[in-house]
Scaffold this motif. Structure first.
Motif, PDB file in Angstrom:
ATOM      1  N   ALA A   1      50.772  45.029  37.245  1.00 17.79           N
ATOM      2  CA  ALA A   1      51.389  44.524  36.013  1.00 17.79           C
ATOM      3  C   ALA A   1      50.649  43.310  35.475  1.00 17.79           C
ATOM      4  O   ALA A   1      50.427  43.191  34.262  1.00 17.79           O
ATOM      5  N   THR A   2      50.259  42.393  36.351  1.00 16.35           N
ATOM      6  CA  THR A   2      49.562  41.189  35.892  1.00 16.35           C
ATOM      7  C   THR A   2      48.177  41.524  35.344  1.00 16.35           C
ATOM      8  O   THR A   2      47.718  40.908  34.386  1.00 16.35           O
ATOM      9  N   ALA A   3      47.501  42.508  35.952  1.00 17.50           N
ATOM     10  CA  ALA A   3      46.179  42.903  35.463  1.00 17.50           C
ATOM     11  C   ALA A   3      46.278  43.484  34.054  1.00 17.50           C
ATOM     12  O   ALA A   3      45.433  43.207  33.188  1.00 17.50           O
ATOM     13  N   ARG A   4      47.297  44.273  33.811  1.00 15.95           N
ATOM     14  CA  ARG A   4      47.474  44.849  32.477  1.00 15.95           C
ATOM     15  C   ARG A   4      47.894  43.782  31.469  1.00 15.95           C
ATOM     16  O   ARG A   4      47.430  43.782  30.324  1.00 15.95           O
ATOM     17  N   ALA A   5      48.753  42.857  31.878  1.00 19.89           N
ATOM     18  CA  ALA A   5      49.208  41.799  30.975  1.00 19.89           C
ATOM     19  C   ALA A   5      48.051  40.889  30.569  1.00 19.89           C
ATOM     20  O   ALA A   5      48.017  40.388  29.443  1.00 19.89           O
ATOM     21  N   ARG A   6      47.112  40.679  31.471  1.00 20.52           N
ATOM     22  CA  ARG A   6      45.979  39.800  31.208  1.00 20.52           C
ATOM     23  C   ARG A   6      44.818  40.518  30.529  1.00 20.52           C
ATOM     24  O   ARG A   6      43.827  39.906  30.153  1.00 20.52           O
ATOM     25  N   GLY A   7      44.895  41.827  30.389  1.00 17.25           N
ATOM     26  CA  GLY A   7      43.806  42.584  29.785  1.00 17.25           C
ATOM     27  C   GLY A   7      42.663  42.866  30.730  1.00 17.25           C
ATOM     28  O   GLY A   7      41.601  43.336  30.310  1.00 17.25           O
TER      29      GLY A   7
ATOM     30  N   THR B   1      43.101  47.889  31.435  1.00 19.88           N
ATOM     31  CA  THR B   1      43.828  48.471  30.306  1.00 19.88           C
ATOM     32  C   THR B   1      44.015  49.970  30.441  1.00 19.88           C
ATOM     33  O   THR B   1      45.064  50.506  30.084  1.00 19.88           O
ATOM     34  N   ARG B   2      42.999  50.661  30.944  1.00 19.40           N
ATOM     35  CA  ARG B   2      43.117  52.104  31.126  1.00 19.40           C
ATOM     36  C   ARG B   2      42.204  52.559  32.254  1.00 19.40           C
ATOM     37  O   ARG B   2      41.171  51.952  32.521  1.00 19.40           O
ATOM     38  N   ALA B   3      42.630  53.611  32.914  1.00 16.02           N
ATOM     39  CA  ALA B   3      41.885  54.120  34.068  1.00 16.02           C
ATOM     40  C   ALA B   3      40.729  55.002  33.613  1.00 16.02           C
ATOM     41  O   ALA B   3      40.926  55.970  32.889  1.00 16.02           O
ATOM     42  N   ARG B   4      39.551  54.606  34.021  1.00 11.01           N
ATOM     43  CA  ARG B   4      38.367  55.449  33.828  1.00 11.01           C
ATOM     44  C   ARG B   4      37.727  55.627  35.197  1.00 11.01           C
ATOM     45  O   ARG B   4      38.293  56.302  36.057  1.00 11.01           O
ATOM     46  N   GLU B   5      36.552  55.005  35.395  1.00 10.85           N
ATOM     47  CA  GLU B   5      35.973  55.066  36.739  1.00 10.85           C
ATOM     48  C   GLU B   5      36.876  54.338  37.733  1.00 10.85           C
ATOM     49  O   GLU B   5      37.114  54.809  38.849  1.00 10.85           O
ATOM     50  N   ILE B   6      37.354  53.157  37.328  1.00  7.77           N
ATOM     51  CA  ILE B   6      38.255  52.380  38.177  1.00  7.77           C
ATOM     52  C   ILE B   6      39.687  52.836  37.890  1.00  7.77           C
ATOM     53  O   ILE B   6      40.186  52.692  36.773  1.00  7.77           O
ATOM     54  N   LYS B   7      40.368  53.363  38.892  1.00  8.27           N
ATOM     55  CA  LYS B   7      41.643  54.035  38.682  1.00  8.27           C
ATOM     56  C   LYS B   7      42.840  53.089  38.687  1.00  8.27           C
ATOM     57  O   LYS B   7      43.892  53.415  38.138  1.00  8.27           O
ATOM     58  N   ASN B   8      42.717  51.937  39.324  1.00  5.92           N
ATOM     59  CA  ASN B   8      43.853  51.016  39.386  1.00  5.92           C
ATOM     60  C   ASN B   8      43.371  49.585  39.565  1.00  5.92           C
ATOM     61  O   ASN B   8      42.190  49.332  39.837  1.00  5.92           O
ATOM     62  N   ALA B   9      44.292  48.648  39.416  1.00  8.41           N
ATOM     63  CA  ALA B   9      43.950  47.226  39.491  1.00  8.41           C
ATOM     64  C   ALA B   9      43.548  46.808  40.898  1.00  8.41           C
ATOM     65  O   ALA B   9      42.740  45.890  41.075  1.00  8.41           O
ATOM     66  N   GLU B  10      44.093  47.454  41.898  1.00 12.58           N
ATOM     67  CA  GLU B  10      43.731  47.105  43.270  1.00 12.58           C
ATOM     68  C   GLU B  10      42.255  47.385  43.524  1.00 12.58           C
ATOM     69  O   GLU B  10      41.569  46.602  44.184  1.00 12.58           O
TER      70      GLU B  10
ATOM     71  N   CYS C   1      33.991  40.432  33.810  1.00 14.26           N
ATOM     72  CA  CYS C   1      34.142  39.401  32.779  1.00 14.26           C
ATOM     73  C   CYS C   1      35.559  39.398  32.207  1.00 14.26           C
ATOM     74  O   CYS C   1      36.159  38.344  31.985  1.00 14.26           O
ATOM     75  N   LYS C   2      36.101  40.585  31.975  1.00  8.43           N
ATOM     76  CA  LYS C   2      37.462  40.684  31.453  1.00  8.43           C
ATOM     77  C   LYS C   2      38.505  40.283  32.485  1.00  8.43           C
ATOM     78  O   LYS C   2      39.621  39.876  32.130  1.00  8.43           O
ATOM     79  N   ALA C   3      38.145  40.374  33.755  1.00 13.57           N
ATOM     80  CA  ALA C   3      39.109  40.101  34.825  1.00 13.57           C
ATOM     81  C   ALA C   3      39.188  38.638  35.215  1.00 13.57           C
ATOM     82  O   ALA C   3      40.071  38.267  36.008  1.00 13.57           O
ATOM     83  N   ALA C   4      38.316  37.769  34.684  1.00 15.74           N
ATOM     84  CA  ALA C   4      38.270  36.377  35.135  1.00 15.74           C
ATOM     85  C   ALA C   4      39.619  35.659  35.032  1.00 15.74           C
ATOM     86  O   ALA C   4      40.064  35.027  36.002  1.00 15.74           O
ATOM     87  N   PRO C   5      40.333  35.701  33.872  1.00 14.91           N
ATOM     88  CA  PRO C   5      41.636  35.010  33.820  1.00 14.91           C
ATOM     89  C   PRO C   5      42.640  35.558  34.838  1.00 14.91           C
ATOM     90  O   PRO C   5      43.428  34.800  35.408  1.00 14.91           O
ATOM     91  N   TRP C   6      42.619  36.858  35.060  1.00 13.29           N
ATOM     92  CA  TRP C   6      43.528  37.478  36.029  1.00 13.29           C
ATOM     93  C   TRP C   6      43.217  37.004  37.442  1.00 13.29           C
ATOM     94  O   TRP C   6      44.128  36.707  38.229  1.00 13.29           O
ATOM     95  N   LEU C   7      41.939  36.913  37.785  1.00 13.56           N
ATOM     96  CA  LEU C   7      41.556  36.408  39.100  1.00 13.56           C
ATOM     97  C   LEU C   7      42.002  34.957  39.268  1.00 13.56           C
ATOM     98  O   LEU C   7      42.414  34.540  40.363  1.00 13.56           O
ATOM     99  N   GLY C   8      41.951  34.182  38.176  1.00 14.20           N
ATOM    100  CA  GLY C   8      42.471  32.817  38.222  1.00 14.20           C
ATOM    101  C   GLY C   8      43.962  32.798  38.505  1.00 14.20           C
ATOM    102  O   GLY C   8      44.462  31.921  39.219  1.00 14.20           O
ATOM    103  N   ASP C   9      44.699  33.776  37.958  1.00 23.13           N
ATOM    104  CA  ASP C   9      46.137  33.872  38.235  1.00 23.13           C
ATOM    105  C   ASP C   9      46.388  34.153  39.718  1.00 23.13           C
ATOM    106  O   ASP C   9      47.354  33.646  40.290  1.00 23.13           O
TER     107      ASP C   9
END
Length: 411
Positions: free
Chosen positions: A26-32, A35-44, A85-93
């Motif tokens: 949920a936090t990964a999607r909220a932070r952008g 956004t959608r599963a392609r090669e990477i299927k989930n936030a984990e 690059c898109k995941a940086a704010p989420w990793l900070g969370d």
């Protein structure tokens, strides 16, 4: 604590260290970040890739090869770069959540106070000749762990307002934190401070508002250790004017060897810059100057000096993060990727420290105690100083008691 590549081979154990109330998806999607599963299927999976790249020091290409060989995901390194690059704010969370979880350990106290240190450390990108990033860290001296953290670029100034305070806190800071408008908010929050200061860090006033002649006070000092009451010129305007901020200036004359070493350093630095050293700086180098808001009845000057020495523990934490966890090996120049790398490195460093058993499961002082000693490592003056936690912690109270009879040892 040392990060080993095998840490990600035990992913269930690593993921179990994340806070139970932190929803990775949920936090990964909220932070952008996801956004959608392609090669990477989930936030984990995205988190595993980020920790492999930033936490273990793999290159983007090596991370992609590792992921494909392990059957985790198959993607190109440009695609991974964009995702990170898109995941940086989420990793900070995630870093913030891990630190908040650690902070739930009841704070150990001495005489009803919680001891904290505040400092910043520099991180440089490849080829940089100056600070690129600055990590501002609050450190709980009782539990021996980070309790607050903020990452800024190289222009992010060090100041006391990087921390949030609660009544009963005592924050220790070096001379960069002796700023006129940063001191009052600490006191207004119900906390106290001990900060080192220089002869030109602040504009000091006498208790009656007249200018304070620091060098006259230094020349008149007969004892090795003394204190005077001063006011700080804060430059605050308003009607009615605020109550003066009355502080204690603790003055300790250094041993001759210490003073000569500091003067030699100043002369060398001035020569390097092609300047003449200021005579006032050479004179002030003979003294240690501390400003504190702590009451004189409970904290005589010798105890203020003893407490300030424990600030060195945050320097040991920085050395663990840099020398052992490799936080100073930043490979990225792109700002978004650099943030992702730093946050991922911190996540792995914090989890590795927990797995190694560095972080205590309970407070050194039980809840409800006041005068019970807090276990802390020895300060930097110890000849047995090492880059690890000391096997024989030194209680604060035990260190303070002898200072009533004996002069304090050098800072």
């Amino acid at each position: 604590m040392k990060i080993r590549p095998e840490i990600l081979d035990h992913w269930p154990e690593v993921s179990a260290r994340l806070p139970a109330d932190f929803d990775v998806e949920a936090t990964a999607r909220a932070r952008g970040a996801f956004t959608r599963a392609r090669e990477i299927k989930n936030a984990e999976t995205l988190l595993r890739l980020a920790l492999a790249y930033g936490g273990l020091g793999m290159s983007l290409r090596e991370t992609c090869a590792w992921a494909e060989a392990g059957g985790i995901v198959s993607l190109s390194d440009p695609s991974l770069l964009d995702r990170l690059c898109k995941a940086a704010p989420w990793l900070g969370d995630i870093v913030a959540a891990l630190i908040a979880e650690q902070a739930k350990v009841p704070a150990g106290r001495w005489a009803g106070y919680r001891l904290r240190a505040l400092d910043g450390t520099s991180i440089c990108q490849p080829g940089a000749d100056r600070t690129t990033w600055r990590l501002h860290v609050g450190y709980d001296l009782a539990t021996g762990q980070v309790d607050q953290l903020e990452l800024t670029d190289g222009y992010g100034a060090e100041n006391l307002q990087r921390l949030t305070y609660r009544p009963g806190d005592i924050v220790l800071g070096d001379r960069y934190y002796a700023r006129p408008r940063d001191l009052r908010p600490v006191v207004e929050a119900g906390a106290d401070f001990i900060v080192r200061t220089g002869w030109n860090s602040l504009r000091l006033l006498q208790a009656n508002g007249e200018p304070f002649d620091l060098f006259a006070a230094l020349a008149a000092q007969a004892e090795q250790l003394s204190e005077v009451q001063v006011r700080i010129h804060e430059g605050i305007t308003g009607s009615p004017p605020p109550e003066p901020l009355m502080l204690r200036l603790i003055i300790r004359r250094k041993d001759p060897e210490q003073a000569q070493a500091e003067q030699k350093r100043l002369l060398k630095d001035a020569k390097k810059r092609g300047r003449q050293p200021d005579p006032r700086s050479l004179e002030a180098a003979k003294y240690i100057l501390l400003l504190t808001s702590l009451p004189v009845a409970a904290f005589p000057p010798s105890e203020i000096l003893a407490l300030y020495r424990f600030r060195w523990q945050i320097e040991l934490a920085f050395k663990r993060f840099k020398s052992l966890a490799g936080l100073d090996l930043l490979p990225a120049k792109k700002p978004e990727l650099a943030r992702a790398w730093i946050y991922a490195r911190l996540i792995v460093a914090i989890i590795a420290e927990q797995i190694a058993g560095q972080v205590p499961d309970s407070s050194p002082s039980g809840p409800g105690t006041t005068r019970k000693p807090i276990a802390l490592a020895s300060h930097e003056d110890s000849p047995r100083h090492h880059l690890r936690r000391h096997s024989r912690p030194t209680p604060v109270a035990n260190c303070l008691q002898p200072l009533h009879q004996n002069p304090p040892s050098p800072l």
